[in-house]
Design an enzyme around this catalytic site. Structure first.
Site, short mmCIF file in Angstrom:
data_model
loop_
_atom_site.label_atom_id
_atom_site.label_comp_id
_atom_site.label_asym_id
_atom_site.label_seq_id
_atom_site.Cartn_x
_atom_site.Cartn_y
_atom_site.Cartn_z
N SER A 1 -25.55 32.79 -3.47
CA SER A 1 -25.26 31.57 -2.73
C SER A 1 -26.52 30.76 -2.53
O SER A 1 -27.63 31.26 -2.69
CB SER A 1 -24.68 31.93 -1.37
OG SER A 1 -25.70 32.57 -0.63
N LYS A 2 -26.30 29.51 -2.18
CA LYS A 2 -27.39 28.56 -1.98
C LYS A 2 -28.36 29.02 -0.90
O LYS A 2 -29.55 28.72 -0.97
CB LYS A 2 -26.77 27.22 -1.57
CG LYS A 2 -27.16 26.11 -2.48
CD LYS A 2 -26.55 24.83 -2.02
CE LYS A 2 -27.02 23.71 -2.94
NZ LYS A 2 -26.23 22.54 -2.85
#
Ligand code: GLU
Length: 489
Positions: free
Chosen positions: A259-260
């Site tokens: 994920s970011k």
């Protein structure tokens, strides 16, 4: 004919996981002399992002993954489509999906549903409160089709849901994950046409994969739970079910879904940071696949030859940035000096260095080729070549030496170097001549080479003074020595 497809939603950027999916799909097609198709799945209009299609295509082209059919970038760099099985943008073919949805209703495999968002919300809350599995309860499943049509004619809002079988299991033989069974009773009566007239992913993807002759269907394993629904749609529509394979997820080092929050996930971020496409492709290829031996360096062409779907791992692969750095270093070292300068041009340009003669740039970047991890580091790493560095005089003094000695040594060395011919002005001759000179004078290497290096680079750490002197040339070397001497007065 092997025909694979990449089917991103144009929601902004290409995720590194998406790049890997596209790469594997591309490799499977190319390895088998097949075709790689690109289509955009934009049925969720709320998630549409302006420029999203172009952005995704640019990232794919950067990596060398060029579609044979479907969406592509034309010679002007504009998003376009080609092929006889289009349109390849789902929002452009709503009537086609509608036709199949109507057929499903006709055959009794789908039905109109008039449940309001409020009713569905209440239903979900009730299920959650009573710890029941959440999902549609089939409320409208039994409405007579003629009555349903009447309600539609009266202006009632509706969706179309597919009728899932309520008993038995759906078995899927995954090309990558093996055999997986789903209990039908746990599968929802999925919406296939939404109230805005758009199809959902399930109907649109199934229709497109069939109409476009996709075989095999390869996608990320976040879509695995959709597969029994798609299998049912193929059956209802009387179509052959293509082989389907799911690629395991990319994970953060803590094994959570990539994920970011834990770093960059957009391919374009890595482009901006100065990673080479060949490094990125090699890196993502080996996240979740290996050739079965110790080899690690693979170009796109090597991968086309070597890729084997049976060697894709069944479990998630950890995204390890250090490994990407290592690949980038390997590919940077393989470039010629001229290529390195050329590939680094966007960053050199940003630092206003692009007007320098090409040969000089090539020599300058060659100094740092073995040290840098990304192209973006080059302007900073080589800036001492282009601009006379600022530094304090005392940095010139080697730890076992004194200001007097440093000054004397640099003066004598400057005189000595003035006598050198331009022909002999190269790193090899300079090194042997200067070392010989040190020996004859009875100096220690450090008391000469340290101040010389600092005088030329203005830095405590840098490439060797012989390399720098070669790149600077005789005149600039002499000027920097003089400037160094003046700093010690
Ligand atoms: N449109 C889906 C996505 O955005 C792809 C689903 C598929 O490959 O079937 O990832």
């Amino acid at each position: 004919m092997v025909r694979t497809r990449f089917a991103p939603s144009p929601t902004g950027f290409l995720h590194v996981g998406g790049l890997r999916t596209a790469l594997y799909e591309y490799l499977i097609a190319k390895k088998n002399g097949g075709q790689f198709i690109l289509r955009f799945e934009d049925t969720d209009q709320k998630r549409f992002v302006e420029g999203g299609m172009e952005n995704i295509l640019k990232s794919l082209y950067w990596a060398g993954i060029i579609p044979d059919e479907g969406m592509f970038l034309n010679e002007k760099g504009v998003v376009d489509q080609k092929g006889d099985k289009g349109p390849y943008i789902q929002s452009q073919k709503l009537e086609i999906y509608r036709k199949y949805a109507d057929e499903l209703v006709e055959k009794g495999h789908a039905y109109y549903c008039f449940c309001t968002p409020e009713r569905l919300k209440e239903l979900r809350e009730h299920q959650q409160k009573n710890k029941l599995p959440t999902g549609y309860d089939g409320h409208c499943r039994m409405i007579d089709p003629t009555e349903a049509k009447q309600q539609i004619a009266n202006g009632h809002k509706y969706v179309i849901r597919m009728k899932m079988p309520k008993e038995g299991v759906t078995t899927h033989n995954d090309l990558i994950l093996g055999e997986i069974s789903f209990k039908n009773e746990l599968l929802d009566d999925q919406v296939i046409i939404k109230s805005d007239g758009f199809p959902t992913y399930h109907l649109a993807a199934t229709v497109d994969d069939h109409v476009m002759g996709i075989n095999p269907v390869i996608r990320g394993d976040e879509w695995l739970s959709s597969t029994p629904k798609h299998i049912q749609l193929y059956k209802y529509l009387g179509w052959e079910i293509p082989p389907i394979g799911h690629i395991p997820l990319l994970l953060n080092p803590d094994k959570s879904k990539l994920s970011k929050r834990q770093g960059d996930v957009a391919v374009e971020d890595y482009v901006k940071k100065g990673y080479l496409p060949e490094a990125m492709v090699n890196f993502v290829a080996l996240m979740g696949w290996n050739p079965g031996d110790e080899r690690e360096l693979f170009t796109l062409d090597d991968l086309i030859k070597e890729f084997d779907i049976s060697k894709i791992n069944k479990s998630g692969a950890v995204f390890n940035l250090e490994k990407l750095d290592w690949f980038n270093q390997q590919y940077i070292r393989k470039l010629s000096d001229e290529e390195l300068a050329e590939r680094a041009m966007p960053w050199l340009k940003e630092a206003d260095l692009d007007s320098m003669p090409k040969e000089f740039l090539a020599k300058a970047v060659s100094l740092e080729k073995e040290r840098i991890v990304t192209l973006a580091e080059l302007p900073e790493a080589t800036k001492f070549i282009f601009h006379v560095p600022e530094y304090e005089g005392k940095m010139l003094i080697w730890k076992k030496s004194s200001v007097e000695e440093a000054r004397k040594v640099l003066r004598e060395l400057a005189e000595e170097l003035d006598t050198k011919s331009v022909q002999a002005w190269n790193r090899v001759d300079l090194e042997s001549d200067i070392k010989k000179w040190i020996g004859e004078r009875g100096y220690q290497n450090g008391s000469v080479l340290w101040p010389l290096r600092v005088a030329l680079s203005g830095q405590e750490k840098s490439p060797s003074p012989f390399e720098i002197a070669e790149v600077l040339g005789k005149e600039e070397t002499s000027a920097r020595l003089k400037s160094a001497i003046s700093r010690m007065i």
